[in-house]
Design an enzyme around this catalytic site. Structure first.
Site, short mmCIF file in Angstrom:
data_model
loop_
_atom_site.label_atom_id
_atom_site.label_comp_id
_atom_site.label_asym_id
_atom_site.label_seq_id
_atom_site.Cartn_x
_atom_site.Cartn_y
_atom_site.Cartn_z
N CYS A 1 -32.15 80.13 6.57
CA CYS A 1 -31.07 80.19 7.55
C CYS A 1 -29.95 79.27 7.08
CB CYS A 1 -31.59 79.75 8.92
SG CYS A 1 -30.34 79.76 10.21
N HIS B 1 -30.68 84.12 17.08
CA HIS B 1 -29.61 83.11 17.19
C HIS B 1 -28.85 83.27 18.50
CE1 HIS B 1 -29.44 80.68 13.60
NE2 HIS B 1 -29.47 81.74 12.80
N HIS C 1 -33.34 88.17 13.13
CA HIS C 1 -32.93 86.78 12.94
C HIS C 1 -31.64 86.48 13.71
CE1 HIS C 1 -32.61 83.11 10.24
NE2 HIS C 1 -31.36 83.22 10.66
N GLU C 2 -30.64 87.35 13.56
CA GLU C 2 -29.35 87.10 14.20
C GLU C 2 -29.43 87.27 15.71
OE1 GLU C 2 -27.36 85.54 12.36
OE2 GLU C 2 -28.37 86.09 10.50
#
Length: 163
Positions: free
Chosen positions: A90, A136, A132-133
């Site tokens: 990351c 976030h 993953h995003e």
């Protein structure tokens, strides 16, 4: 347009759930330009708005020569029949990579700058990027998904780096 600085672990915005975009105004258009320019660098697969200090639900990607963005993404399909357990890193946790279990395939639905529906989907790296995003945007880092023993190693490595 500007290449923006990446927020690093410890910055509270990375742990804050991002707000839904309700009005596509000039500031949102500028955000998208910044996301696209900032993700357009070797070694960068994805970038969420909060990683550049903006608490809105938007991310960009740079996978296999394709650069794009999505606003207000919602994960709507994950294929856990097959999964991947490769190393993940990351930009907000620089220099550290740890095995992270993710669905093999992911699909998210959102909108573009014209308010039109956008579907982003993919397998392997693109599938990992979408998950993953979206994490976030919920205020989570990939470190939160690590198995207990691996997470302990990650925390030790972070302390060793002074993060």
């Amino acid at each position: 347009m500007a290449i923006r600085d990446i927020r690093i672990i410890g910055d509270p915005i990375l742990r804050t759930e991002c707000e839904w975009i309700t009005d596509i105004d000039d500031s949102v258009k500028a955000l998208v330009e910044d996301l696209l320019e900032t993700v357009d660098d070797d070694g960068r697969a994805g970038l969420a708005a909060n990683q550049i200090g903006v608490g809105l639900r938007a991310f960009s990607w740079n996978i296999d020569g394709e650069i794009g963005y999505i606003l207000n993404p919602r994960l709507e399909d994950l294929d856990w029949d097959e999964y991947q357990d490769g190393d993940e890193g990351c930009l907000s946790v620089p220099g550290l990579f740890f095995p992270t279990k993710r669905a093999w395939y992911a699909r998210a639905r959102g909108i573009d700058l014209d308010g039109k529906e956008v579907v982003v989907e993919g397998e392997e790296l693109m599938g990992r990027c979408i998950q993953h995003e979206c994490d976030h945007l919920e205020g989570h880092l990939y470190l939160d998904r690590l198995e207990r023993k691996v997470r302990a190693k990650a925390m030790k490595a972070l302390r060793a780096q002074g993060l």
